[in-house]
Design a protein around this motif. Structure first.
Motif, PDB file in Angstrom:
ATOM      1  N   GLN A 180       0.803  -1.224   0.000  1.00 59.05           N
ATOM      2  CA  GLN A 180       0.000   0.000   0.000  1.00 59.05           C
ATOM      3  C   GLN A 180       0.838   1.277   0.000  1.00 59.05           C
ATOM      4  O   GLN A 180       0.287   2.377  -0.060  1.00 59.05           O
ATOM      5  N   LEU A 181       2.159   1.146   0.046  1.00 59.94           N
ATOM      6  CA  LEU A 181       3.036   2.313   0.124  1.00 59.94           C
ATOM      7  C   LEU A 181       2.909   3.179  -1.127  1.00 59.94           C
ATOM      8  O   LEU A 181       2.898   2.672  -2.247  1.00 59.94           O
ATOM      9  N   LYS A 182       2.813   4.497  -0.936  1.00 63.19           N
ATOM     10  CA  LYS A 182       2.695   5.423  -2.060  1.00 63.19           C
ATOM     11  C   LYS A 182       4.094   5.816  -2.546  1.00 63.19           C
ATOM     12  O   LYS A 182       4.959   6.180  -1.740  1.00 63.19           O
ATOM     13  N   VAL A 183       4.296   5.732  -3.871  1.00 64.06           N
ATOM     14  CA  VAL A 183       5.614   5.990  -4.451  1.00 64.06           C
ATOM     15  C   VAL A 183       5.483   6.932  -5.648  1.00 64.06           C
ATOM     16  O   VAL A 183       4.673   6.696  -6.548  1.00 64.06           O
ATOM     17  N   VAL A 184       6.288   7.994  -5.637  1.00 58.36           N
ATOM     18  CA  VAL A 184       6.384   8.914  -6.772  1.00 58.36           C
ATOM     19  C   VAL A 184       7.790   8.790  -7.348  1.00 58.36           C
ATOM     20  O   VAL A 184       8.779   8.986  -6.637  1.00 58.36           O
ATOM     21  N   MET A 185       7.883   8.442  -8.629  1.00 57.81           N
ATOM     22  CA  MET A 185       9.180   8.306  -9.280  1.00 57.81           C
ATOM     23  C   MET A 185       9.698   9.684  -9.702  1.00 57.81           C
ATOM     24  O   MET A 185       8.918  10.560 -10.101  1.00 57.81           O
ATOM     25  N   VAL A 186      11.008   9.856  -9.617  1.00 59.69           N
ATOM     26  CA  VAL A 186      11.663  11.085 -10.070  1.00 59.69           C
ATOM     27  C   VAL A 186      12.577  10.704 -11.228  1.00 59.69           C
ATOM     28  O   VAL A 186      13.440   9.838 -11.087  1.00 59.69           O
ATOM     29  N   THR A 187      12.370  11.343 -12.385  1.00 65.81           N
ATOM     30  CA  THR A 187      13.070  10.906 -13.587  1.00 65.81           C
ATOM     31  C   THR A 187      13.526  12.083 -14.437  1.00 65.81           C
ATOM     32  O   THR A 187      12.945  13.169 -14.378  1.00 65.81           O
ATOM     33  N   ALA A 188      14.576  11.863 -15.224  1.00 64.67           N
ATOM     34  CA  ALA A 188      14.981  12.846 -16.221  1.00 64.67           C
ATOM     35  C   ALA A 188      14.059  12.722 -17.432  1.00 64.67           C
ATOM     36  O   ALA A 188      13.428  11.685 -17.641  1.00 64.67           O
ATOM     37  N   PHE A 189      13.985  13.770 -18.217  1.00 67.72           N
ATOM     38  CA  PHE A 189      13.082  13.775 -19.373  1.00 67.72           C
ATOM     39  C   PHE A 189      13.344  12.589 -20.300  1.00 67.72           C
ATOM     40  O   PHE A 189      12.419  11.998 -20.849  1.00 67.72           O
ATOM     41  N   SER A 190      14.616  12.218 -20.439  1.00 65.58           N
ATOM     42  CA  SER A 190      14.987  11.155 -21.379  1.00 65.58           C
ATOM     43  C   SER A 190      14.503   9.774 -20.944  1.00 65.58           C
ATOM     44  O   SER A 190      14.531   8.825 -21.724  1.00 65.58           O
ATOM     45  N   THR A 191      14.070   9.650 -19.690  1.00 61.68           N
ATOM     46  CA  THR A 191      13.631   8.333 -19.200  1.00 61.68           C
ATOM     47  C   THR A 191      12.147   8.324 -18.831  1.00 61.68           C
ATOM     48  O   THR A 191      11.712   7.523 -18.009  1.00 61.68           O
ATOM     49  N   ILE A 192      11.370   9.214 -19.449  1.00 62.43           N
ATOM     50  CA  ILE A 192       9.937   9.266 -19.151  1.00 62.43           C
ATOM     51  C   ILE A 192       9.263   7.929 -19.452  1.00 62.43           C
ATOM     52  O   ILE A 192       8.387   7.477 -18.711  1.00 62.43           O
ATOM     53  N   GLU A 193       9.675   7.280 -20.549  1.00 66.63           N
ATOM     54  CA  GLU A 193       9.066   5.984 -20.884  1.00 66.63           C
ATOM     55  C   GLU A 193       9.265   4.987 -19.749  1.00 66.63           C
ATOM     56  O   GLU A 193       8.367   4.202 -19.435  1.00 66.63           O
ATOM     57  N   ASN A 194      10.438   5.034 -19.126  1.00 65.30           N
ATOM     58  CA  ASN A 194      10.695   4.143 -17.993  1.00 65.30           C
ATOM     59  C   ASN A 194       9.827   4.513 -16.790  1.00 65.30           C
ATOM     60  O   ASN A 194       9.401   3.640 -16.029  1.00 65.30           O
ATOM     61  N   ALA A 195       9.579   5.813 -16.621  1.00 67.68           N
ATOM     62  CA  ALA A 195       8.720   6.252 -15.518  1.00 67.68           C
ATOM     63  C   ALA A 195       7.290   5.762 -15.729  1.00 67.68           C
ATOM     64  O   ALA A 195       6.616   5.340 -14.785  1.00 67.68           O
ATOM     65  N   VAL A 196       6.828   5.818 -16.969  1.00 67.88           N
ATOM     66  CA  VAL A 196       5.489   5.308 -17.281  1.00 67.88           C
ATOM     67  C   VAL A 196       5.426   3.807 -17.007  1.00 67.88           C
ATOM     68  O   VAL A 196       4.438   3.294 -16.474  1.00 67.88           O
ATOM     69  N   GLU A 197       6.501   3.105 -17.361  1.00 69.08           N
ATOM     70  CA  GLU A 197       6.566   1.670 -17.073  1.00 69.08           C
ATOM     71  C   GLU A 197       6.523   1.431 -15.564  1.00 69.08           C
ATOM     72  O   GLU A 197       5.887   0.481 -15.091  1.00 69.08           O
ATOM     73  N   ALA A 198       7.189   2.308 -14.804  1.00 65.68           N
ATOM     74  CA  ALA A 198       7.167   2.180 -13.346  1.00 65.68           C
ATOM     75  C   ALA A 198       5.745   2.345 -12.812  1.00 65.68           C
ATOM     76  O   ALA A 198       5.346   1.660 -11.868  1.00 65.68           O
ATOM     77  N   MET A 199       4.968   3.232 -13.421  1.00 70.22           N
ATOM     78  CA  MET A 199       3.583   3.403 -12.993  1.00 70.22           C
ATOM     79  C   MET A 199       2.768   2.151 -13.298  1.00 70.22           C
ATOM     80  O   MET A 199       1.895   1.763 -12.525  1.00 70.22           O
ATOM     81  N   ARG A 200       3.078   1.504 -14.410  1.00 70.05           N
ATOM     82  CA  ARG A 200       2.405   0.233 -14.711  1.00 70.05           C
ATOM     83  C   ARG A 200       2.756  -0.824 -13.666  1.00 70.05           C
ATOM     84  O   ARG A 200       1.974  -1.733 -13.405  1.00 70.05           O
ATOM     85  N   ARG A 201       3.957  -0.682 -13.082  1.00 68.52           N
ATOM     86  CA  ARG A 201       4.415  -1.650 -12.080  1.00 68.52           C
ATOM     87  C   ARG A 201       4.000  -1.264 -10.656  1.00 68.52           C
ATOM     88  O   ARG A 201       4.378  -1.954  -9.715  1.00 68.52           O
ATOM     89  N   GLY A 202       3.290  -0.139 -10.520  1.00 65.80           N
ATOM     90  CA  GLY A 202       2.786   0.181  -9.192  1.00 65.80           C
ATOM     91  C   GLY A 202       3.116   1.549  -8.640  1.00 65.80           C
ATOM     92  O   GLY A 202       2.650   1.900  -7.551  1.00 65.80           O
TER      93      GLY A 202
END
Length: 216
Positions: free
Chosen positions: A73-95
């Protein structure tokens, strides 16, 4: 006070985030990598984690997956550089719950943090209010009024409660007080004073949060 864990290998950014968030009233702890974060989560209950996506050792995504195993249930906000936005979106798919793109404005940081924390409180309150006994207790307007009276005025004797409600039918008021006591939302001490129980305090807070969210 909400407790936030900032996980980033950039010491300057960690310190800046701690300073900004602390000034806003948050209790902030920092970690320099994923391993440190995982150890901290074992012994502390954080409300939110700001997690850098790209770090030496465990990546942000790997850390996220391990965090989810420890505290789903832990809330997580990813911090990413612009060049890795696709990875951040993937992280959201992972939770992950959201992401911020570096460099970000302080206003965007605070808006995101507060929104994610508010969503967490809303979900928690929905779960509490939807418990069968609690939901049934709150279905009656008089019982909701009693809770709000005790929240606003503190300890009250029976006759004070009836006057606060403006109800002359003592049998009716006594019945609703009994229902609230059985559900554990109020208590009565040796001097016959009624007051909110810890559960009752939480429920009245949740009533306000749910109403506010429904109004938005």
């Amino acid at each position: 006070m909400s407790e936030i864990l900032v996980v980033d290998d950039d010491r300057e950014l960690r310190d800046n985030l701690r300073e900004v968030l602390s000034a806003e009233g948050f209790d902030v702890v920092v970690a320099g990598n994923g391993d440190e974060a995982l150890e901290m989560v074992k012994t502390r209950a954080f409300d939110l984690i700001l997690l850098d996506l790209v770090m030496p050792g465990l990546s942000g995504l790997e850390t996220l997956l391990l965090l989810r195993r420890q505290q789903p249930q832990l809330k997580v906000v990813m911090v990413t550089a612009f060049s890795t936005i696709e990875n951040a979106v993937e992280a959201m798919r992972r939770g992950a719950d959201d992401y911020l793109t570096k460099p970000f404005k302080i206003s965007d940081l605070l808006i995101t943090v507060r929104r994610v924390l508010e969503e967490a409180r809303f979900k928690e309150c929905n779960a509490i209010l939807n418990m069968d006994g609690t939901f049934n207790s709150l279905a009656n307007a008089i019982r909701r009024q009693i809770l709000l009276v005790l929240k606003g005025k503190g300890r009250r004797r029976f006759m004070e409660v009836t006057r606060d409600l403006g109800i002359d039918d003592h049998t009716k008021v006594n019945f609703h007080l009994k229902v609230l006591k059985e559900e554990g939302l109020i208590s009565q001490d040796d001097q016959k004073y009624y007051s909110l129980s810890p559960k009752g305090v939480k429920v009245t807070q949740c009533m306000n949060i749910v109403i506010d969210n429904m109004a938005h």
